[in-house]
Design a protein around this motif. Structure first.
Motif, short mmCIF file in Angstrom:
data_model
loop_
_atom_site.label_atom_id
_atom_site.label_comp_id
_atom_site.label_asym_id
_atom_site.label_seq_id
_atom_site.Cartn_x
_atom_site.Cartn_y
_atom_site.Cartn_z
N LEU A 1 84.88 100.07 -2.32
CA LEU A 1 86.41 99.77 -2.74
C LEU A 1 86.94 98.36 -2.13
O LEU A 1 87.98 98.15 -2.23
CB LEU A 1 87.13 100.97 -2.24
N GLY A 2 85.95 97.74 -1.61
CA GLY A 2 86.43 96.52 -0.71
C GLY A 2 87.32 96.78 0.53
O GLY A 2 88.19 95.85 0.73
N ILE A 3 87.04 97.76 1.10
CA ILE A 3 88.02 98.56 2.17
C ILE A 3 87.01 97.88 3.33
O ILE A 3 85.92 98.49 3.57
CB ILE A 3 88.46 99.80 2.32
N SER A 4 87.83 97.14 4.53
CA SER A 4 86.89 96.97 5.64
C SER A 4 87.32 97.71 6.91
O SER A 4 86.56 97.98 7.87
CB SER A 4 87.19 95.44 5.97
N GLY A 5 88.96 98.28 6.62
CA GLY A 5 89.21 98.83 7.88
C GLY A 5 89.49 100.38 7.29
O GLY A 5 88.71 100.95 6.44
N ALA B 1 86.90 106.66 -1.53
CA ALA B 1 85.81 106.24 -0.69
C ALA B 1 85.03 107.52 -0.61
O ALA B 1 83.73 107.38 -0.41
CB ALA B 1 86.31 105.76 0.59
N ALA B 2 85.56 108.78 -0.28
CA ALA B 2 84.76 110.03 0.12
C ALA B 2 83.96 110.28 -1.27
O ALA B 2 82.90 110.78 -1.15
CB ALA B 2 85.72 111.21 0.18
N ALA B 3 84.37 110.07 -2.28
CA ALA B 3 83.68 110.70 -3.59
C ALA B 3 82.46 109.72 -3.81
O ALA B 3 81.41 110.28 -4.11
CB ALA B 3 84.66 110.30 -5.17
N ILE B 4 82.56 108.49 -3.37
CA ILE B 4 81.58 107.53 -3.43
C ILE B 4 80.56 107.68 -2.40
O ILE B 4 79.42 107.83 -2.49
CB ILE B 4 81.99 106.08 -3.07
N GLY B 5 81.14 108.04 -0.99
CA GLY B 5 80.07 108.12 0.13
C GLY B 5 79.45 109.48 0.36
O GLY B 5 78.50 109.60 0.85
N GLN B 6 80.06 110.55 -0.42
CA GLN B 6 79.66 111.86 0.14
C GLN B 6 78.12 111.97 -0.53
O GLN B 6 77.38 112.46 0.35
CB GLN B 6 80.40 112.87 -0.49
N SER B 7 77.83 111.63 -1.63
CA SER B 7 76.51 111.74 -2.27
C SER B 7 75.49 110.91 -1.32
O SER B 7 74.39 111.21 -1.18
CB SER B 7 76.73 111.43 -3.49
N ARG B 8 76.07 109.74 -0.99
CA ARG B 8 75.26 108.73 -0.22
C ARG B 8 74.97 109.38 1.24
O ARG B 8 73.75 109.25 1.68
CB ARG B 8 76.09 107.40 0.09
#
Length: 373
Positions: A64-68, A79-86
């Protein structure tokens, strides 16, 4: 001494913080693989393990282009929707190298505050344990909102110890344990190896902090330790980046900080009422009712209620307060707010005459009531 304290342990909840398994680029796969190998070693030694893992938001925010830290709930959810499966794929691949299967459990506070859903979640986790599956629990960040958040995964891990009836909670952090002062500011800070009871002095030592990757500072870990120890569970805070920390801890090595379980443990149900079920209202009690609760261990009757705040149904949790508003206890009510408005201040013999029915003489039964410490 540590080995003696842990000799009874059979089932362990291991909370793995974002600061342990992520860095500025996302998930640290190598470190996750090392942790999973350590967990497998515990299984080989006869332990049962449930993992509570952070890291989903940190794993997905880069896309999502978020660094912090995500600064809004929708961004965190995305971010959680993207990262949870990862995150789960990384755990699955790491455990598969050792022939272990993982199962995912995503929870919100609402899931555990409802007694039926709490028991359903327990049944699922117990079945996974029975079949040797490694359960990986996380907060369901992709749909959660403030009203149903656990606050952080330290809190969730404490609730999970009750959920699965564990005998040890290990909180894996990016620090070595609890120090008598902030080790980042004071090079002379001393690690505290053993805490007999979490009191105000210990809580002050913890301070509070958050990081770019996680929400729980030392204060939240101490709060989780306090909740778990009241259930009769020992808690260890250790550095998750220490090689084979779990195996070494269970072998008796004096790693991190160990918190002794409370001598007078709460029952599972009372622990659920005290720490999991969210209060929906307040009942203000007269002096006689307060004394009956605090000094004589009695249930709450309608005659002792002077005022009511909030909107709640039968079966919800409510705070029990004195006339000045000081909270004395928390309990599950047998009557709704509307019903209590009709019967507050009356004798139990009047309940059925007023309502036309009666669930119970007690508004809050002592078995469903937890006094504040």
């Amino acid at each position: 001494m540590r080995k003696e304290l842990l000799k009874h342990v059979k089932r362990i909840v291991i909370k793995i913080g974002s600061g342990v398994i992520t860095d500025k680029d996302g998930l640290n796969v190598e470190l996750i693989e090392a942790l999973c190998a350590d967990v497998v070693n515990l299984y080989a030694r006869g332990y049962e393990v449930v993992i509570v893992s952070s890291g989903a938001v940190a794993a997905g925010k880069g896309d999502l282009g978020i660094s912090g830290r995500p600064d809004t709930i929708p961004l965190k959810q995305a971010a959680a929707a993207i990262g949870q499966s990862r995150l789960m794929r990384t755990y699955k691949d790491a455990f598969r190298q050792h022939g272990k299967t993982v199962g995912q459990i995503l929870l919100t506070r609402d899931d555990l505050a409802n007694r039926r859903r709490f028991l359903n979640a327990r049944n699922t986790l117990m079945t996974l344990l029975e079949h040797g599956i490694v359960a990986v629990v996380n907060e369901n960040d992709s749909v959660v909102v403030d009203e149903i958040r656990f606050g952080d995964n330290d809190n969730l891990s404490a609730m999970t110890t009750n959920l699965v009836e564990a005998s040890l909670l290990v909180i894996m952090s990016d620090v070595d344990g609890l120090f008598d002062s902030n080790p980042h500011n004071n090079p002379e800070a001393q690690l505290i190896s053993l805490v007999e009871r979490v009191d105000e002095r210990i809580e002050k030592m913890a301070g509070d902090s958050v990081t770019v990757t996680g929400t729980g500072g030392m204060a939240s870990k101490i709060k989780a330790a306090k909740r778990a120890t009241l259930y009769g569970v020992g808690v260890a805070i250790v550095n998750g980046r220490t090689s084979n920390a779990l195996s070494r801890l269970l072998a008796g090595e004096e790693l991190g900080t160990y918190f002794l379980p409370a001598r007078n443990r709460m029952t599972a149900r009372k622990h659920w009422i005290a720490f999991t079920k969210k209060p929906r209202g307040k009942l203000f009690l007269d002096e006689g009712a307060c004394q009956a609760l605090l000094e004589r261990g009695k249930s709450l009757l309608p005659s002792g209620i002077t005022r009511i705040e909030g909107s709640f149904d039968r079966g919800d949790a409510v705070r029990l307060c004195d006339l000045e508003g000081k909270e004395l206890a928390k309990g599950v009510t047998n009557y709704s707010q509307a019903e209590l408005e009709s019967i507050k201040g009356v004798k139990t013999t009047e309940i059925e005459k007023i309502l036309g029915y009666k669930y119970s003489d007690e508004i809050v039964h002592r078995d469903n009531l937890v006094l504040n410490n």
